[in-house]
Every structure is written in structure tokens, then in C-alpha cells.
Design a protein around this motif. Sequence first.
Motif, short mmCIF file in Angstrom:
data_model
loop_
_atom_site.label_atom_id
_atom_site.label_comp_id
_atom_site.label_asym_id
_atom_site.label_seq_id
_atom_site.Cartn_x
_atom_site.Cartn_y
_atom_site.Cartn_z
N LEU A 1 -52.60 13.80 -2.00
CA LEU A 1 -52.38 12.54 -1.27
C LEU A 1 -53.55 11.59 -1.51
O LEU A 1 -54.70 11.92 -1.20
CB LEU A 1 -52.26 12.87 0.23
N ALA A 2 -53.27 10.40 -2.06
CA ALA A 2 -54.33 9.44 -2.37
C ALA A 2 -54.75 8.67 -1.11
O ALA A 2 -53.92 8.37 -0.26
CB ALA A 2 -53.85 8.45 -3.43
N HIS A 3 -56.03 8.34 -1.04
CA HIS A 3 -56.62 7.47 0.00
C HIS A 3 -55.77 7.31 1.25
O HIS A 3 -55.29 6.21 1.55
CB HIS A 3 -56.95 6.08 -0.59
N PRO A 4 -55.62 8.37 2.05
CA PRO A 4 -54.74 8.27 3.22
C PRO A 4 -55.18 7.21 4.23
O PRO A 4 -54.33 6.65 4.94
CB PRO A 4 -54.78 9.67 3.85
N HIS A 5 -56.45 6.91 4.29
CA HIS A 5 -56.95 5.96 5.29
C HIS A 5 -56.23 4.62 5.18
O HIS A 5 -55.97 3.95 6.18
CB HIS A 5 -58.46 5.76 5.07
N ARG A 6 -55.88 4.23 3.97
CA ARG A 6 -55.28 2.93 3.75
C ARG A 6 -53.78 2.93 4.11
O ARG A 6 -53.25 1.94 4.56
CB ARG A 6 -55.45 2.57 2.26
N LEU A 7 -53.10 4.04 3.87
CA LEU A 7 -51.64 4.00 3.88
C LEU A 7 -50.95 5.00 4.79
O LEU A 7 -49.75 4.91 5.00
CB LEU A 7 -51.12 4.22 2.45
N VAL A 8 -51.68 5.98 5.31
CA VAL A 8 -51.02 7.12 5.93
C VAL A 8 -51.51 7.31 7.37
O VAL A 8 -52.70 7.23 7.63
CB VAL A 8 -51.33 8.40 5.11
N GLU A 9 -50.57 7.56 8.28
CA GLU A 9 -50.96 7.89 9.65
C GLU A 9 -51.29 9.38 9.72
O GLU A 9 -50.62 10.19 9.09
CB GLU A 9 -49.83 7.53 10.61
N ASP A 10 -52.30 9.73 10.53
CA ASP A 10 -52.75 11.13 10.58
C ASP A 10 -51.59 12.07 10.90
O ASP A 10 -51.50 13.16 10.35
CB ASP A 10 -53.85 11.31 11.63
N GLY A 11 -50.71 11.64 11.79
CA GLY A 11 -49.60 12.48 12.20
C GLY A 11 -48.61 12.80 11.09
O GLY A 11 -47.76 13.67 11.25
N TRP A 12 -48.70 12.09 9.98
CA TRP A 12 -47.78 12.33 8.87
C TRP A 12 -48.22 13.50 8.00
O TRP A 12 -47.45 14.02 7.20
CB TRP A 12 -47.68 11.11 7.96
N ILE A 13 -49.49 13.87 8.12
CA ILE A 13 -50.05 14.83 7.15
C ILE A 13 -49.29 16.17 7.15
O ILE A 13 -48.93 16.66 6.07
CB ILE A 13 -51.58 14.99 7.34
N PRO A 14 -48.98 16.75 8.32
CA PRO A 14 -48.22 18.01 8.27
C PRO A 14 -46.89 17.86 7.53
O PRO A 14 -46.52 18.74 6.74
CB PRO A 14 -48.01 18.35 9.75
N GLU B 1 -57.21 13.30 -0.82
CA GLU B 1 -58.33 12.56 -1.39
C GLU B 1 -59.22 12.09 -0.23
O GLU B 1 -59.02 10.99 0.31
CB GLU B 1 -57.83 11.37 -2.22
N ALA B 2 -60.15 12.94 0.14
CA ALA B 2 -61.00 12.63 1.30
C ALA B 2 -62.10 11.63 0.94
O ALA B 2 -62.43 10.74 1.72
CB ALA B 2 -61.62 13.91 1.84
N TYR B 3 -62.66 11.79 -0.25
CA TYR B 3 -63.75 10.91 -0.68
C TYR B 3 -63.14 9.74 -1.45
O TYR B 3 -62.46 9.92 -2.47
CB TYR B 3 -64.70 11.64 -1.63
N HIS B 4 -63.38 8.52 -0.96
CA HIS B 4 -62.78 7.33 -1.59
C HIS B 4 -63.59 6.12 -1.19
O HIS B 4 -64.18 6.09 -0.10
CB HIS B 4 -61.31 7.19 -1.11
N SER B 5 -63.61 5.10 -2.05
CA SER B 5 -64.44 3.93 -1.76
C SER B 5 -64.00 3.18 -0.49
O SER B 5 -64.78 2.42 0.06
CB SER B 5 -64.43 2.98 -2.96
N ASP B 6 -62.77 3.39 -0.03
CA ASP B 6 -62.32 2.78 1.23
C ASP B 6 -62.55 3.68 2.43
O ASP B 6 -62.15 3.32 3.54
CB ASP B 6 -60.82 2.47 1.19
#
Length: 284
Positions: A196-209, A220-225
Motif C-alpha cells: 500500500l503506497a503512502h496511506p497518509h495521503r489517501l487511506v483511512e486507518d480503518g481501511w487497512i484490515p 509504505e510507512a516511510y514517505h516524504s509526505d
Amino acid sequence: MEPRIDLHLHTFHSDGTFSPEEVVRRARELGLSAISITDHDTVAGVPAALKAAADAAPAGSGRALEILPGVEMTVLFRDRELHVLGYGVRIEEPAFSAFLDRMREYRLDRIRKMVDRVREHGADVSCEEVLAISGPGTVGRPHLAEAMIRKGFVGSLKEAFDRYLGDNAPCFVKGATLTVPDAVRLIRDAGGVAVLAHPHRLVEDGWIPGLVEEGIQGIEAYHSDHPPAVAEKYRRMAGERGLLVTGGSDCHGMRKQKGPLIGSVSVPYERLERLRDAMRRLAA
Ligand code: AMP
Ligand code: ZN
Ligand code: FE
Ligand code: FE
């Protein structure tokens, strides 16, 4: 000193501004040990990057830059668009490359629709102008934004996205045709690992499961954003679920205001080793 890596880089084969050769040259100058070329919906830049790295450090010379073939696929999840990285894909896998060929056509059609919408909003831009900017690469919104800037219709990339092209803005047309399970299947059948790319920008935490249930193997935890606390949150979420962790700068060359980001995000080399372990398990 720990080897440095950057597993998220764009070239002019999508919406970056550097050639694959230039990405390799810069990575070597920065002393990076491994990089991945992850263009949007294309692997066209991978062969040139492999060749440039091999030419720069012939076998046996000791200091070759590792190139991990990659792709950043646009996918649909819960009616929103997000990005899935495919690492270690065999780029010539027939089903995979046939899909990417169709995606190139789809993106052309989509940008035509977006140009129509932007014109309805008063911008004097043409599809030809946008395609002159994207060149032979897969066309995307940053190319359209640049055409709008050149025409003086907007003052910046940010304004173009905020007012017209962003995912919730009036001229947006979806760029994704794939569901997550379909994207994961294409990547895995080509020998790759889906992250999963740069979740901070596009993904809600609850979607991860739900995403993990659909086959996502890493975050992708480490990302410039991702500020440090955000990266830490995703590392923890990945740890709790036994997921891989990856990272990279998401460098687009000179396109984005911050300048070339290559090498700017610190990612432990051990993360690449775990990723390679997962690739080997798939191949076994
Ligand atoms: P596309 O592949 O056409 O959907 O465009 C994706 C590209 O647009 C990626 O490089 C994103 O970083 C960029 N992008 C998406 N949203 C924004 C935004 N709000 N501002 C600037 N760039 C964006
Ligand atoms: Zn991009
Ligand atoms: Fe992305
Ligand atoms: Fe990207």
C-alpha cells in the motif's frame, strides 16, 4: 554507515521529469545502494535503469546500484482511488504487460475527458498540449496541471489540484479501473509483492484490515509526505499485522515544488531484505 535506499521513484515514463538514466546517475552520486523505479501504471523505465546501473558498475567492480523493478498501480477501493506499489514484478509477464498497455489507452481517454471538463471551466488547453508535456510516458494529472500553468489559467500545481484536478474537484475523472484483489493478482502473478503506497495521503486507518484481507502485503510507512509520528504509526500497524514495511521519497524529479526528493527519506536497509525474502517466497 548503513546502506541507503529509495524504493519510490518516478521517471518521465510517467509524471516524473528525470529519465531513468538520470535517476540512476543521481542515486549513484548520492551513494544510494538500492532504488526502485515505481512509475504510475507502467514499467517502461525499468530496463533503461537496469542497463544504466549495470553500465556504470560492470559485474565484479563491487559497487553496483541495485535496481528493484517496480510499479505504482492506480486502484479503486470503497469508491476511492488509491495507489498500490508492486515490487519485484517480472516486467515482461504477458498478462501484466497486456494490462499496462490497456491502462495507457485508458489514461489517454481519461485525460481527454479531463481536458474537456477543464475547458468547460474556461481553460484554453488542448489534449495535444498535455501530450506534448507527457511525451511518450503515461499521461496523468500533473501533465494537465502543467499545461494549465503554462496557459496562465492557474498559478501553481497546488491551485490546479485544489480547484480543478484533485480527487474531489470538479474536473476529476477516475484513473482506476482495477479493484485491489485484481491489482494484487496481477502483481503476484508477475512475481511481485503488493504494498500500500503512502496511506497518509489517501487511506483511512480503518481501511487497512480490509486492504490486507484483499491481499495487500505491506505498507509504505516511510514517505516524504509522512511526518515521523505518521511513519511510526504505520510501522506499528504493519508490525501488529505481520506486514512488510517499505519506504521511499516519491521523487518526481523537478515537477514538485520541493525539488528532487531522491534519497531524502531514510529507510532502513533491513526493510529491503525482508521485501526480498517475501519475493523469494513467492518465487519458490
Ligand atoms: P494521476 O496518475 O493522473 O491520478 O495523477 C497522480 C499524480 O498526481 C501523483 O503524482 C500525485 O502525487 C499527484 N497528485 C494527486 N493529488 C495531488 C494534489 N492534491 N496536489 C498535487 N499533486 C497531486
Ligand atoms: Zn506521480
Ligand atoms: Fe502515489
Ligand atoms: Fe508515486
